[in-house]
Design a protein around this motif. Structure first.
Motif, PDB file in Angstrom:
ATOM      1  N   THR A  90       0.806  -1.221   0.000  1.00 29.31           N
ATOM      2  CA  THR A  90       0.000   0.000   0.000  1.00 29.31           C
ATOM      3  C   THR A  90       0.840   1.273   0.000  1.00 29.31           C
ATOM      4  OG1 THR A  90      -0.154  -0.117   2.418  1.00 29.31           O
ATOM      5  CG2 THR A  90      -1.960  -1.084   1.152  1.00 29.31           C
ATOM      6  N   SER A 138      -5.337  -0.393  -7.901  1.00 31.82           N
ATOM      7  CA  SER A 138      -4.544  -0.584  -6.686  1.00 31.82           C
ATOM      8  C   SER A 138      -3.222  -1.270  -6.997  1.00 31.82           C
ATOM      9  CB  SER A 138      -5.345  -1.411  -5.674  1.00 31.82           C
ATOM     10  OG  SER A 138      -4.552  -1.736  -4.549  1.00 31.82           O
ATOM     11  N   GLY A 141      -0.905   1.147  -8.550  1.00 29.78           N
ATOM     12  CA  GLY A 141      -0.608   2.368  -7.813  1.00 29.78           C
ATOM     13  C   GLY A 141      -1.354   3.589  -8.294  1.00 29.78           C
ATOM     14  N   ARG A 214      -4.876  -0.315  -2.150  1.00 28.52           N
ATOM     15  CA  ARG A 214      -4.482   1.082  -1.986  1.00 28.52           C
ATOM     16  C   ARG A 214      -5.634   2.045  -2.219  1.00 28.52           C
ATOM     17  NH1 ARG A 214       1.502   1.400  -3.595  1.00 28.52           N
ATOM     18  NH2 ARG A 214       1.108   3.591  -4.049  1.00 28.52           N
TER      19      ARG A 214
END
Length: 869
Positions: A90, A138, A141, A214
């Motif tokens: 994350t 996620s 990123g 994330r």
């Protein structure tokens, strides 16, 4: 006695086990196998009882077991490792952070999200696609913020009556038992948004947050104190209620969603989105809320509209007008006019955005997709074919343009490979290609990684396919027995369910929603022939079918009942089954366990059809009409294409022809290939098709490829547009468009001529083309005068023409006409044509067609102005 209220009491974990709670609340566990295995170890029986839901598991595990785990050093090391892995995932840079000039953040709005069965906020493909979009973002990123609604009843659970009629059940969902947490401000007060309704009423909604790796997913819930009963029910169920109920849901999603994003960014410090992406028209009101925000900063409506459009992306998923939400204009005007929401925004201008002002449209209806397109500078369909269909369907919004010039592009959908690839497939790939290669193939993609994973020996690949088929057979038997119990059957009459399906028989899957165009019952067109295929003595097939009809769609329910009655026939019920309550849990065994995935919609009404993608990632071959993604990526060796009778007016005749083609393929190609075994009993030709499917489709169908396409083709340009069209620039662009529209009736192509050519024109020759153009009071810098040339058809229409901007020469003549000139190169043999057109031109336009204005020679009318043969 029945309880009058239900709530969930959460377990207090011992200090050493606190990371378990963090792991359970981050939905990465839904696609991260190691984390799932960790939870399984906590309590294997409890894990099965919780159906793989960590939140439910932790709510039921005993104090004694928790104490034992807190003292288990080996388990604690695994727990620390899993927590550190999540923290690394994350926090550390990924693909997106290695790029430059990208949006600081993107807000992604959708009416449904299919993340996991443990958060049942989805009905079908739209929601699963949205969930896969968030997961892939996620992994890459991408700084996405998801926005949706939290439905207290979710979508319905499906059972069958004894007669096979679909029945709906709506279980109550307690948010405290779901993997969501309330968004709270610095003082710990739950965050809310409020919408003003007619009659002085207010609609309050709490903001819940689900963490998807994330990516934060904000879900609005109207079941809060302070709301009247009608307002509390706004988020009661997905796609439920009447027209006004749906309108309020979409107001909350769009208007309330923007306010939720602003609240989240204020509380957490998350960057404000530069790009707003609306996944279908349901969230289209988000653009109006952003116009209201800019109006408060002093921008006039037209300037605010330009600023909003620049940073908005609109994705359409429907190939038919009937799939679009349309509301009575008076209803919309009542809720968004005086006394309602969006104070200070001219209601007449709002209604104009959704009006169907094109031929065949209904000006009394407010069309959410039309508004979505008018509020977005960039729009796309979800496959190459669907992009073409969308340009045709919405061409009326750009009068004077050929459909191919309509500014709707396409990005083909994808599926999140780590979610949909079976663990057994992942392990086998890792064993032969290496763990890192296997992980990267799923999350990063790349042809070379998939080629490495497909270099698995035939025997191992075939054994894998049988293992997956066997798991599916076991699951089908369990589900079928449970379904028959719900239909009223006793155990004494269900012994036959122990022998349903055979793990060594060719298995075909068909699972999706049940609107008429997907043709659930096409396989029943000739029941006797289907029965012969099912019961063939040497090459039998077996079929697993699942799907839900919309609660209000009695026609779809009749299709389900027709299929169920066929599957109830004792002669074939061991070879064909219908499984009720299709959801993500069922799908995760169904896709890998099938040998063939069947899809037979009416072409071209399948926008994409991602279920076949999920099957392909597990080595399942597709048998499909050339529609959606299959039209794009079928290559003749990765499955079969069902011939279609496109354009046949007689629907009954068309279905008969296409059903016969399906039977022929199954009988003469699919089944013989599956049962054609050679050395060691292996069907080498079938295995080679499986391997080819993995190597050719593996790099294409993952959602990581899709999200990278969105980033580079739509999000990054939208962010640049957003930065460029702010304040004075927005006002200047709005004023320029107003001036161009006022002057456009004076714009025209007056005369076109080419330099003479002696004899028959030859390939490679270059002529000089001259055009005289009237511009009214516009300046040459306001327009682009284009030469279009290329092959023409029998009606003298240009096909995929080359486009060249002509250059102005000299000063305007005495009549004020401007002269333009450029080379006309004869670069193709055969029938060759050309025409000239004038388009508005401005550096802040995303497309030459954006303004919706074009001028062509009077004699052209969409054809060529001149033809050279």
């Amino acid at each position: 006695m029945k309880a009058i209220r239900r709530f969930t009491v959460r377990t207090v974990l011992p200090e050493p086990l606190r990371p378990l709670g963090e792991l359970a609340q981050n939905l990465r566990w839904s696609w991260h196998q190691e984390t799932r295995e960790l939870f399984r170890y906590v309590d294997p029986e409890g894990w099965r009882a919780a159906q793989g839901d960590p939140v439910r598991l932790l709510g039921a595990v005993s104090k004694e077991r928790l104490a034992a785990l807190a003292a288990d050093r080996r388990f604690l090391r695994r727990l620390v490792s899993a927590a550190e892995d999540l923290a690394d995932y994350t926090a550390n840079p990924r693909w997106y952070q290695e790029q430059s000039d990208l949006p600081a953040a993107i807000a992604y709005f959708s009416p449904e999200f299919g993340i996991t069965f443990a958060l049942p906020q989805y009905s079908g493909g739209l929601g699963i696609l949205a969930g896969d979009h968030l997961k892939a973002a996620s992994d890459l990123g991408v700084p996405l913020v998801g926005v949706g609604l939290l439905y207290r009843h979710g979508y319905f659970r499906q059972t069958l009556s004894r007669e096979g009629w679909q029945q709906e059940h709506y279980p109550v969902l307690d948010p405290n038992s779901l993997p969501v947490t309330p968004l709270r401000d610095a003082e710990g007060v739950p965050a809310q948004v409020t919408l003003q309704l007619t009659g002085g009423r207010a609609l309050h909604a709490r903001i819940w947050k689900a963490q998807v790796g994330r990516v934060p997913l904000l879900l609005l819930d109207s079941d809060v104190e302070g709301n009247e009963p009608a307002e509390r029910d706004v988020t009661d169920r997905l796609y439920g209620g009447g027209s006004e109920h749906r309108l309020l849901q979409e107001m909350l999603l769009g208007i309330g969603g923007v306010r939720a994003v602003r609240t989240y960014c204020r509380i957490t410090g998350h960057p404000e989105p530069e790009v707003f992406h609306t996944n279908e028209g349901h969230a289209g009101f988000l653009g109006l809320e952003r116009i209201r925000e800019l109006a408060l900063e002093g921008l006039e409506f037209d300037a605010a509209l330009e600023a909003v459009r620049a940073g908005t992306v609109f994705t359409t998923h429907t190939p038919v007008p009937a799939g679009i939400d349309r509301f009575d204009r008076e209803l919309v005007g009542r809720h968004l006019g005086d006394g309602g929401e969006l104070p200070g925004v001219d209601i007449a201008r709002i209604l104009e955005l959704g009006m169907e002002t094109y031929r065949g449209g209904d000006p009394n209806l407010f069309n959410m997709a039309v508004m979505g397109l008018r509020l977005a500078q960039r729009a796309n369909g979800v496959s190459t074919l669907h992009g073409a269909v969308s340009r045709e369907m919405f061409a009326g919004l750009w009068p004077g343009f050929d459909p191919e010039d309509v500014p709707i592009t396409s990005i083909t959908n994808g599926v999140h490979a780590p979610t949909w690839v079976a663990p057994e497939v992942q392990r086998l790939c890792a064993a032969h290609a290496g763990q890192q290669v296997a992980e990267d193939a799923l999350s990063v993609g790349g042809a070379e990684r998939w080629e490495s994973c497909a270099r698995i020996p035939d025997a191992a690949l075939w054994e894998l396919r049988r293992t997956l088929r066997e798991q599916l057979v076991d699951d089908v038997r369990h589900r079928l027995r449970a379904s028959w119990r719900q239909r009223g059957a006793g155990d004494a009459e269900l012994g036959w369910t122990d022998h349903v399906l055979d793990p060594d028989v060719l298995t075909i899957g068909f699972a999706r929603r049940v609107p008429s165009y997907k043709r659930l019952t096409l396989m029943l067109r000739d029941p006797d022939r289907l029965m012969e295929l099912l019961l063939h003595p040497d090459r039998p097939i077996q079929i697993v079918v699942a799907g839900k009809a919309h609660p209000a769609d009695d026609g779809g329910k009749r299709l389900v009942q027709e299929l169920v009655r066929f599957t109830d026939d004792p002669r074939v019920r061991h070879r064909i089954v219908f499984l009720p309550d299709y959801d993500m849990r069922m799908a995760r065994l169904l896709y890998p366990g099938c040998d063939v995935w069947l899809n037979n919609p009416l072409r071209p009404l399948e926008a994409c059809g991602t279920s076949g993608m999920k099957a392909a990632l597990n080595g399942c071959l597709n048998l499909s009409v050339l529609d959606g993604w299959w039209d794009e990526w079928f290559d003749g060796d990765n499955g079969w294409a069902i011939p279609t009778a496109d354009g046949l007016a007689d629907e009954d005749r068309r279905d008969a022809l296409e059903a016969a083609a399906l039977y022929d393929l199954l009988q003469n190609q699919v089944a013989p290939r599956f049962y054609d075994t050679g050395a060691h009993g292996l069907p080498h030709r079938w295995i080679e098709m499986v391997r080819h499917t993995l190597t050719t489709l593996g790099p294409k169908v993952p959602a990581g490829r899709m999200v990278r396409d969105y980033v580079t083709q739509l999000y990054a340009p939208a962010a640049r547009g957003h930065r460029a069209i702010q304040g004075p620039a927005a006002e200047e662009l709005a004023a320029w468009k107003k001036r161009v529209r006022q002057q456009w009736p004076q714009v025209g192509v007056e005369h076109v001529e080419t330099s003479s050519v002696e004899g028959t024109p030859e390939l490679g020759s270059t002529l000089t083309l001259r055009a005289q153009v009237s511009l009214g009071d516009l300046d040459p810098a306001d327009v682009d005068v284009q030469l279009l040339s290329g092959r023409v058809d029998a009606a003298d229409r240009l096909a995929a023409p080359a486009v060249l901007s002509l250059k102005p020469t000299g000063r305007p003549d005495i009549s004020g006409r401007h002269n333009y000139e450029g080379p006309l190169t004869l670069d193709r043999t055969g029938a060759f044509g050309y025409t000239v057109r004038v388009l508005p031109a401005h550096p802040l336009l995303a497309s030459p067609a954006e303004v919706g204005l074009v001028a062509v020679p009077a004699e052209a009318q969409g054809m060529t102005a001149g033809v050279l043969r």
